[in-house]
Design a protein around this motif. Structure first.
Motif, PDB file in Angstrom:
ATOM      1  N   GLY A 101       0.792  -1.220   0.000  1.00 44.27           N
ATOM      2  CA  GLY A 101       0.000   0.000   0.000  1.00 44.27           C
ATOM      3  C   GLY A 101       0.823   1.268   0.000  1.00 44.27           C
TER       4      GLY A 101
ATOM      5  N   ASP B 244      -2.366   3.936  10.251  1.00 44.63           N
ATOM      6  CA  ASP B 244      -1.344   3.288   9.434  1.00 44.63           C
ATOM      7  C   ASP B 244      -0.357   2.531  10.310  1.00 44.63           C
ATOM      8  OD1 ASP B 244      -2.423   4.234   7.079  1.00 44.63           O
ATOM      9  OD2 ASP B 244      -1.059   5.945   6.931  1.00 44.63           O
TER      10      ASP B 244
ATOM     11  N   ALA C  27      -2.799  -6.214   4.627  1.00 46.41           N
ATOM     12  CA  ALA C  27      -2.981  -4.806   4.273  1.00 46.41           C
ATOM     13  C   ALA C  27      -4.329  -4.599   3.577  1.00 46.41           C
ATOM     14  CB  ALA C  27      -1.841  -4.348   3.371  1.00 46.41           C
ATOM     15  N   ARG C  28      -4.702  -5.507   2.704  1.00 47.59           N
ATOM     16  CA  ARG C  28      -5.981  -5.409   1.999  1.00 47.59           C
ATOM     17  C   ARG C  28      -7.145  -5.457   2.983  1.00 47.59           C
ATOM     18  NH1 ARG C  28      -8.364  -3.516  -2.617  1.00 47.59           N
ATOM     19  NH2 ARG C  28      -9.675  -5.060  -3.672  1.00 47.59           N
TER      20      ARG C  28
ATOM     21  N   SER D 228      -7.121  -2.169   5.113  1.00 51.36           N
ATOM     22  CA  SER D 228      -7.375  -0.940   4.345  1.00 51.36           C
ATOM     23  C   SER D 228      -8.829  -0.827   3.923  1.00 51.36           C
ATOM     24  CB  SER D 228      -6.464  -0.893   3.119  1.00 51.36           C
ATOM     25  OG  SER D 228      -6.775  -1.952   2.213  1.00 51.36           O
TER      26      SER D 228
ATOM     27  N   GLN E 195      -1.179  -0.590  -5.589  1.00 46.89           N
ATOM     28  CA  GLN E 195      -2.563  -1.018  -5.610  1.00 46.89           C
ATOM     29  C   GLN E 195      -2.693  -2.476  -5.162  1.00 46.89           C
ATOM     30  OE1 GLN E 195      -5.117   1.177  -6.333  1.00 46.89           O
ATOM     31  NE2 GLN E 195      -3.417   2.657  -6.339  1.00 46.89           N
TER      32      GLN E 195
ATOM     33  N   ARG F 155       0.382  -8.564   1.954  1.00 41.37           N
ATOM     34  CA  ARG F 155      -0.559  -7.858   1.087  1.00 41.37           C
ATOM     35  C   ARG F 155      -2.004  -8.161   1.492  1.00 41.37           C
ATOM     36  NH1 ARG F 155      -0.868  -8.799  -4.177  1.00 41.37           N
ATOM     37  NH2 ARG F 155      -1.118  -6.615  -4.794  1.00 41.37           N
TER      38      ARG F 155
END
Length: 362
Positions: free
Chosen positions: A231, A316, A269-270, A273, A236, A266
């Motif tokens: 991110g 974050d 994070a996905r 987010s 993306q 990832r």
């Protein structure tokens, strides 16, 4: 003097005298930090765990529990005995000089309120100049930072070491980064327990932050080059699922395969987010850990990561800490998962079952 029995008697006397948990924590932390980063951080972490255990089972058990940490304390080797802490820069002398200045530094910051630059201080702690790192800590104190503010920044910086751990490093180096993070978490929990009512009373304990900062400095090579946090830099994650359950299922599947560190990061994070429940994600990480033949380092990593991410909340920084946890667990998965078979055999035996039957037996 490494006199175990004398130390145990002193500790038992303090407990019998009715000293509060905060005062006992201050005494043990001050004694522990007489040696720098002792036993690669394990000794202090175990002291913190003894206190957390008493929070759960009751402080009436303190005479039985707290003395159990003394043996490791007196036997632990300190980093001051290590060449890496003496050359090319004498980090021990740097810490000792700063520790001697702490009373005056705290006095300069007394009365200042509202310090909240934890993330900015963490970035300074990740620098490559140990003198400037120490100066940053002293500057934060003068600006009003409490001891627990310093340790919170240190723990986040140590988590970033794990989150940005380069895959080109040797696998064993995961433990080097892990030790600094769990040590920093222990310092943070102990300083929170001690409190801020009398900063001058536990200046010696703040040496733990200085030692942790130097240990963090010595691990800077683990982030050369740094792994990218998912991110960051406009990366993306649209190729990943959006449904929370699908993301968590994919995460468990990633833990079923080797070398899925980046994918696990990832997916975490996905999940975060998109605003999905961090508690559900933590439960998935716990499930992934519990099904493995995990060592205590992995449990330390998850527990410390959950505590630190909770302190930051939906930010974050909180997400970065859980990403660090996921990367560490993915790097150590999958295992043989033989412990479940052992537990199943034990359960059958406890219930009176037989492991084997003679051929032809009914």
């Amino acid at each position: 003097m490494r006199h175990r029995e004398a130390a145990e008697r002193t500790l038992l006397t303090a407990i019998a005298g009715g000293l509060s948990p905060a005062v006992l924590a201050d005494a043990l932390l001050a004694a522990e930090t007489e040696r720098a980063f002792a036993d690669t951080g394990h000794s202090l972490d175990f002291i913190n765990k003894a206190f957390e255990c008493l929070d759960l089972i009751g402080w009436e058990h303190a005479p039985a529990v707290l003395p159990t940490v003394v043996g490791q304390m007196v036997a632990a080797r300190g980093a001051e005995e290590s060449t890496a802490w003496r050359q090319p820069v004498d980090l021990v002398a740097l810490c000792e000089e700063a520790a001697n200045q702490l009373p005056q530094v705290f006095a300069a910051g007394r009365g200042v309120r509202g310090w909240s630059h934890h993330a900015a201080l963490a970035r300074e702690l990740l620098g490559d100049d140990p003198a400037r790192i120490v100066d940053a800590l002293k500057a934060a104190i003068r600006a009003g930072a409490a001891p627990a503010d310093l340790s919170r920044s240190l723990a986040y910086a140590a988590a970033l070491r794990v989150a940005r751990f380069g895959n080109a490093n040797e696998h064993a180096d995961w433990e080097t980064a892990h030790h600094v993070f769990t040590y920093a978490n222990a310092v943070d929990q102990m300083l929170k327990r001690i409190g801020t009512a009398n900063p001058d009373g536990h200046v010696a304990a703040v040496r733990g932050v200085l030692h942790g900062a130097m240990a963090l400095y010595l691990t800077r090579y683990l982030n050369v080059p740094p792994a990218r946090i998912p991110g960051e830099g406009g990366e993306q994650l649209d190729d990943l699922p959006t449904d929370a359950e699908m993301i968590r299922t994919a995460l468990l599947d990633a833990f079923d395969r080797q070398r899925q560190v980046d994918l696990a990061a990832r997916l975490v994070a996905r999940h975060l987010s998109l605003g999905h429940s961090p508690q559900a994600l933590i439960a998935t990480l716990a499930r992934a850990l519990l099904r493995e033949d995990a060592g205590f380092h992995a449990y330390q990593m998850l527990e410390a990561g959950v505590r630190q991410s909770a302190a930051w909340g939906d930010t974050d920084e909180g997400r970065h800490i859980l990403i660090a946890v996921a990367r560490y667990l993915a790097a150590h998965s999958p295992t043989e998962r033989a412990a479940l078979q052992t537990a199943d055999i034990a359960r059958r035996l406890m219930r009176g079952g037989e492991l084997h039957q003679e051929a032809g037996a009914s």
